[in-house]
Design an enzyme around this catalytic site. Sequence first.
Site, PDB file in Angstrom:
ATOM      1  N   HIS A  78       2.407   4.684  -4.978  1.00 30.95           N
ATOM      2  CA  HIS A  78       2.965   5.806  -5.734  1.00 30.95           C
ATOM      3  C   HIS A  78       3.045   5.405  -7.205  1.00 30.95           C
ATOM      4  O   HIS A  78       2.602   4.304  -7.585  1.00 30.95           O
ATOM      5  CB  HIS A  78       4.332   6.203  -5.164  1.00 30.95           C
ATOM      6  CG  HIS A  78       5.270   5.050  -4.984  1.00 30.95           C
ATOM      7  ND1 HIS A  78       5.815   4.373  -6.040  1.00 30.95           N
ATOM      8  CD2 HIS A  78       5.725   4.422  -3.865  1.00 30.95           C
ATOM      9  CE1 HIS A  78       6.585   3.400  -5.592  1.00 30.95           C
ATOM     10  NE2 HIS A  78       6.547   3.402  -4.265  1.00 30.95           N
ATOM     11  N   LYS A 130      13.465  -1.878  -8.142  1.00 32.31           N
ATOM     12  CA  LYS A 130      14.122  -1.107  -7.068  1.00 32.31           C
ATOM     13  C   LYS A 130      14.549  -2.054  -5.942  1.00 32.31           C
ATOM     14  O   LYS A 130      15.600  -1.902  -5.356  1.00 32.31           O
ATOM     15  CB  LYS A 130      13.194  -0.036  -6.510  1.00 32.31           C
ATOM     16  CG  LYS A 130      13.917   0.804  -5.441  1.00 32.31           C
ATOM     17  CD  LYS A 130      13.032   1.874  -4.879  1.00 32.31           C
ATOM     18  CE  LYS A 130      12.115   1.360  -3.823  1.00 32.31           C
ATOM     19  NZ  LYS A 130      12.790   1.032  -2.552  1.00 32.31           N
ATOM     20  N   GLY A 143       0.808  -1.222   0.000  1.00 30.08           N
ATOM     21  CA  GLY A 143       0.000   0.000   0.000  1.00 30.08           C
ATOM     22  C   GLY A 143       0.838   1.268   0.000  1.00 30.08           C
ATOM     23  O   GLY A 143       2.025   1.232  -0.297  1.00 30.08           O
ATOM     24  N   HIS A 202       4.184   1.898  -8.212  1.00 28.30           N
ATOM     25  CA  HIS A 202       3.183   0.827  -8.129  1.00 28.30           C
ATOM     26  C   HIS A 202       2.245   0.880  -9.342  1.00 28.30           C
ATOM     27  O   HIS A 202       1.875  -0.157  -9.906  1.00 28.30           O
ATOM     28  CB  HIS A 202       2.337   0.971  -6.859  1.00 28.30           C
ATOM     29  CG  HIS A 202       3.087   0.767  -5.583  1.00 28.30           C
ATOM     30  ND1 HIS A 202       3.355   1.781  -4.710  1.00 28.30           N
ATOM     31  CD2 HIS A 202       3.620  -0.354  -5.030  1.00 28.30           C
ATOM     32  CE1 HIS A 202       4.013   1.318  -3.669  1.00 28.30           C
ATOM     33  NE2 HIS A 202       4.197   0.024  -3.834  1.00 28.30           N
ATOM     34  N   VAL A 245      10.896   3.437 -11.061  1.00 31.68           N
ATOM     35  CA  VAL A 245      10.364   4.748 -11.463  1.00 31.68           C
ATOM     36  C   VAL A 245      11.012   5.785 -10.554  1.00 31.68           C
ATOM     37  O   VAL A 245      11.083   5.607  -9.332  1.00 31.68           O
ATOM     38  CB  VAL A 245       8.828   4.786 -11.338  1.00 31.68           C
ATOM     39  CG1 VAL A 245       8.283   6.160 -11.720  1.00 31.68           C
ATOM     40  CG2 VAL A 245       8.201   3.710 -12.222  1.00 31.68           C
TER      41      VAL A 245
END
Length: 293
Positions: free
Chosen positions: A47, A162, A44, A50, A189
């Site tokens: 950003h 990441k 959750g 996701h 990202v």
Amino acid sequence: MKCNHLTLPSAQSMQIIKSISSLRETVRHWRVSGETIAFVPTMGNLHDGHLCLVNNAKKSADRVVVSIFVNPTQFSPGEDFGAYPRTPENDTAKLEMAGVDGLFMPSVEAVYPEGSSTFVEVPGISDVLCGKFRPGHFRGVATVVCKLFNMVQPDVALFGEKDWQQLTVIRRMTEDLNMPVQIIGVPTVREPSGLAMSSRNAYMSAEETRQAAIIYQSLLSAESALQAGNRDYTAIEQTQTEKLSGEGFRVDYFAIRRANDLSEPASDERNFVILVAAKLGRARLIDNIRLNL
Ligand code: PAF
């Protein structure tokens, strides 16, 4: 892999699913109609990183399931499990807009019922780098991802690059346990400053957020050194660690590794990952870049 998350909302509304039995029923319906399923597990506080996973998931299968579950077993005592940002209303609106078919939000009791005692361990790659600083973290990640795979039974699952070590652990587990799930890694990202997007960026002040961009710069400097033919990995790691420490970061590690298995690279290695983990204020930041020479 391109990311354009500005997709139009889907005509059908998203199902919000809280129990494992409703999830199974929903997925069964889709399967009976011959549809394939892509899965994006998250904790959750979503950003753009996701949403990029969701966008790629939509291209990978007919239906997309996203889970939001802050997994207690991947936090060590004293870590930020209690403080981890929980923003379910915002997250639900974003996922609905992104055209997700099913949002699975199980309770801790559903995932770890009383008496539950089985864990999944991926030794070796779980014990180095972040595993050294967060003992038991990857055991918790592997366990919850295995459980979620068994609940959702997806054809493909997408994870952000990441968390390169997490992705490596999950690929190993999936292969070792013959899980019929294709694992797709999606590129990191970044903010315009180069800072990798992360839910934990919310822990930083505006000044720390500005400063945190130095992490990416340090990765790029190490990359340039490798590209220029420098193979003194220890010296490169040390230079970047010192630079980051001088800028006020508390560096857990700065490491040059083989991309596939995170082992120490030989002098003729061509497929690198450069990884860093460093604390700034309350935030522990991780990032990496890959390099194929
Ligand atoms: O990357 C994350 O958000 C979590 O580690 C994951 C994969 C959802 C497991 O809890």
